[in-house]
Design an enzyme around this catalytic site. Structure first.
Site, short mmCIF file in Angstrom:
data_model
loop_
_atom_site.label_atom_id
_atom_site.label_comp_id
_atom_site.label_asym_id
_atom_site.label_seq_id
_atom_site.Cartn_x
_atom_site.Cartn_y
_atom_site.Cartn_z
N GLU A 613 5.06 7.58 0.96
CA GLU A 613 4.58 8.82 2.38
C GLU A 613 3.46 8.22 1.97
O GLU A 613 2.19 8.38 3.05
CB GLU A 613 5.86 9.67 2.16
N ASP A 676 6.39 0.53 0.62
CA ASP A 676 7.15 0.56 -0.66
C ASP A 676 6.37 -0.43 -2.18
O ASP A 676 6.33 0.65 -2.77
CB ASP A 676 8.36 -0.34 -0.29
#
Length: 775
Positions: A613, A676
């Site tokens: 995030e 990721d």
């Protein structure tokens, strides 16, 4: 949250960690001597004692000084051993058998070991290595489209919420708590829902003017009485059904300190425009199933000329699909190119077949001037919608708008309607049987009473101590990103300063919003009537109240601390127009996060999600917004050009992945892939910082992996998942995340430290010579 993956390992290459336990031999007498204590020297001193009387005073003083110094060294050695070789904060401590820390370590070891497939080489296929055991042992439940390790956390959260709703009282109290329980019971009352049958929906249809312009043919007089704008007001402003376009109240992307009305492309029932174009066998089947669904629902509602209506409505949706820009398109990822702020007067000229001032006055209960500004995100689309309105018969447009309301509300009707929905879902996604009623009703309670339910959840299942620990974990990972920004050779000083400022100003919300601890504040979120015997009416009351709250925002001051999702949500998110990261209590649960687990697992579990995030603030989407959440290009052209070149490497990497003969779209999934990869690196280096500060962790019982290896295993096991083949088709078509298998493989194979941890040979699948890297 996110999706599935595979991997391989030579276990004779793994380095076993040896450790000396203070709970081991000698523990009954107290703490055993730490390694390095000068036992030999102690014996020598003792053995020489008989010669002391013959030593002179100077020698005695010297010996005394040496003994004193040796004692200090021993104390210092003991202190160092306690810090570095003894139990660490993660929980391996000097405790008796059966203590919570030992139990947690044993539980973690069992979970990891059961999920692994030791027959696979992690350097060949790390996902299959990390998840092979889990994939063998689990099947997809009949009522689910997917099932994975994170879904198992969701099941645990659901069970907790069900128990809370089943109680007559308890929790923080307040009217909202009583309402959510009454709402849940009304949803479970299938006898009453069956008794009512289609009647609640027929009343809504009548409120919208009925089918076919009230049953009359399109002829002079009738057509003149029909008003598209009034029906749009009903659809959008009363029933919250997007038709032809969407109307929302959102933060102004260019000035995030104010709210603005935003208009965008919308109005399709199927989740992706290409499904209407029937370009392959799968989409043809889905489109045919949708047509059957339409006819069945129209028949259940007693409509005339069902086949004709369904065909005409479908044709309108197909026309909308043809002018809708795909979310895969570059245009939909470049917010600046979409953003078009116009006055109501200008909007009226762009789409002359709609009465915008009247429509917005009705919905917002305002008297807007022609100079009121709105943001148009799909200018070309809206121009073509205006042409579609002009060229489509009123009766057909009317039926399309009514249908959009019906589709939004049909899931709340009696079993025949729900069966029709399930049959469509079965063709689209492959679900074997409908969800059980209690799960459906819990989902509706979450949707309509999210914060009220969240107050119950955090009252019993998330502590202030856990909140503080996760906040510290977030700060550790933010610190690493700050360091990383200083090291990037492709970023110049001006861009680096702006990136640092964005990190410094980023808001982090953990666990739950503080107002949930105040029942009166929660009650204000749900000031509408709820009765146990009127489920459909409860839904309508909730929708109308939500619309009221939304339209009031247009003149309110922006509070950037508000939450998008309730705390029980099994999710985490970053909002670029707030520069805000949120980690709800629902995702801060075992096995993603457990305060008693080794920190290698917490950093590999929730830590990589936090890093993910955080990285979204700097990906191809979030990177368009500055530290205040405003749409502003803060990169120099040179730095941005280098960023795009590095991102293109990731696009090519994921373009080479295929699932069921479908190619992953590297451009469409770019933002998630950057997040990721970046999240994995940030969490790994944050864990290394933790080890430097607290000392190495004890190994897990009966597992021969180092904690660096366990970190990567925990990351991969976040994404152990099974999907039905039909749902994979839709995932690749619509999801901005790559399939889970490739989320793992793509991330670990591009990280040098992974290859080092597992001793992967150069040019092995998980350790290619050439690697992609942005952050």
């Amino acid at each position: 949250m996110e999706p599935p993956y595979s991997l391989t390992a030579h276990y004779d290459e793994f380095q076993e960690v040896k450790y000396v336990s203070r709970c081991g031999a000698g523990g009954a007498r107290g703490a055993s001597l730490p390694p390095g204590f000068p036992l030999g020297a102690a014996r020598s001193a003792t053995g020489a004692r008989s010669g002391l009387p013959r030593w002179n005073r100077r020698e005695v003083c010297l010996l005394s000084g040496l003994v004193f110094a040796a004692g200090l060294c021993a104390i210092l050695a003991a202190m160092l051993a306690l810090k570095y070789l003894g139990p660490v904060a993660a929980g391996g401590g000097a405790c008796p058998e059966g203590c919570p820390e030992r139990k947690a370590f044993a539980r973690a070891a069992r979970f990891l070991a059961a999920n692994l497939d030791a027959s696979i080489d992690p350097c060949q296929d790390f996902y299959s290595f990390a998840c092979g055991g889990w994939l063998r042992r689990h099947a997809i439940p009949d009522d689910k489209l997917t099932y994975g390790t994170i879904a198992a956390i969701g099941e645990q959260n659901e069970e907790r919420l069900r128990r809370l709703l089943a109680r007559p009282g308890g929790g923080p109290g307040g009217a909202a708590q009583r309402k959510v329980r009454a709402f849940f019971r009304s949803c479970l009352d299938m006898r009453e829902i069956e008794r009512l049958g289609p009647r609640p929906m027929l009343e809504v249809i009548e409120d919208c003017g009925g089918w076919d312009l009230g049953g009359a043919e399109e002829r002079p007089g009738v057509a003149a009485r029909w008003d598209l704008n009034r029906l749009l007001y009903k659809a959008q402003g009363v029933y919250s059904a997007a038709a032809l376009f969407s109307l929302t109240v959102s933060l102004d992307d260019r000035n995030s300190s104010r709210y603005v009305i935003r208009i965008d492309q919308d109005g399709l029932t199927l989740p992706e425009r290409t499904l209407y174009l029937a370009q392959d066998e799968d989409s043809e089947k889905i489109l045919a199933a949708y047509r059957v669904f339409m006819e069945r629902v129209l028949s259940l509602l007693g409509a005339d000329a069902v086949e004709q209506k369904a065909q005409e409505i479908l044709q309108v949706e197909q026309q909308l699909a043809n002018i809708t820009v795909s979310e895969h398109d570059d245009l939909r990822r470049d917010v600046s190119s979409m953003y078009n702020k116009v006055t109501l007067g200008q909007l009226q000229k762009i789409t002359p077949h709609l009465r915008w001032k009247w429509l917005l006055d009705q919905i917002f209960q305002e008297d807007f001037s022609e100079e009121e500004e709105v943001v148009l995100l799909a200018t070309d689309y809206m121009q073509q919608v205006s042409q579609l309105i002009r060229s489509t018969p009123h009766r057909v447009l009317h039926n399309y708008l009514v249908w959009r309301v019906v589709v939004v509300l049909s899931e709340h009707l009696s079993p025949p309607f729900r069966e029709a929905l399930h049959e469509l879902a079965q063709e689209m996604e492959g679900s074997d049987k409908p969800q059980e009623l209690a799960r459906v009703c819990l989902g509706q309670a979450n949707r309509h009473f999210g914060m009220a339910l969240g107050a119950l959840f955090v009252h019993e299942h998330f502590s202030a101590a856990s909140k503080a620990k996760v906040q510290q974990l977030v700060e550790d990972i933010k610190y690493i990103l700050g360091q990383r920004l200083e090291e990037l050779d492709w970023m110049d000083a001006e861009t680096r300063a702006a990136a640092r400022a964005k990190l410094q100003y980023m808001m982090v919300m953990v666990g739950y919003p503080d107002f949930l601890l105040k029942p009166d504040a929660v009650d204000k979120e749900y000031e509408f009537e709820v009765h146990e015997k009127t489920y459909f009416k409860n839904i309508l009351n909730s929708i109308r109240f939500s619309i009221q709250l939304s339209v009031k925002k247009i003149r309110q001051e922006v509070d950037k601390s508000t939450w998008l999702l309730p705390p029980q949500a099994l999710n985490a998110y970053y909002l670029p127009n707030k520069n805000q990261m949120v980690f709800p209590a629902g995702i801060l649960q075992p096995t993603l996060y457990d305060p008693d687990f080794p920190q290698s697992l917490n950093y590999g579990g929730i830590g990589t999600i936090i890093g993910h995030e955080l990285t979204h603030g700097y990906d191809d989407w979030g990177g368009q917004y500055d530290r205040s959440g405003n749409l502003l290009h803060w990169w120099t052209e040179a730095s941005y050009s280098r960023f795009l070149r590095k991102a293109e490497c990731i696009v090519r990497l994921y373009d080479n992945f295929t699932v069921y003969n479908q190619r992953v779209n590297g451009k469409h999934t770019l933002g998630e892939n950057i997040a990721d990869m970046g999240g994995l690196k940030l969490a790994y280096h944050a864990y290394q910082k933790w080890v430097r500060e607290h000392g190495p962790e004890h190994p897990l019982p009966r597992l021969k992996y180092t904690h660096d290896q366990l970190f990567f295993i925990a990351f991969a096991q976040n994404w152990c998942i099974k999907r039905r083949s039909q749902s994979i088709y839709l995932q690749v078509l619509t999801d901005k995340h790559a399939p889970e298998h490739y989320r793992v493989l793509g991330s670990v194979s591009q990280f040098e430290e992974f290859g080092r941890a597992f001793h992967c040979p150069k040019d092995s699948p998980m350790n290619p010579a050439h690697k992609c890297s942005v952050w």
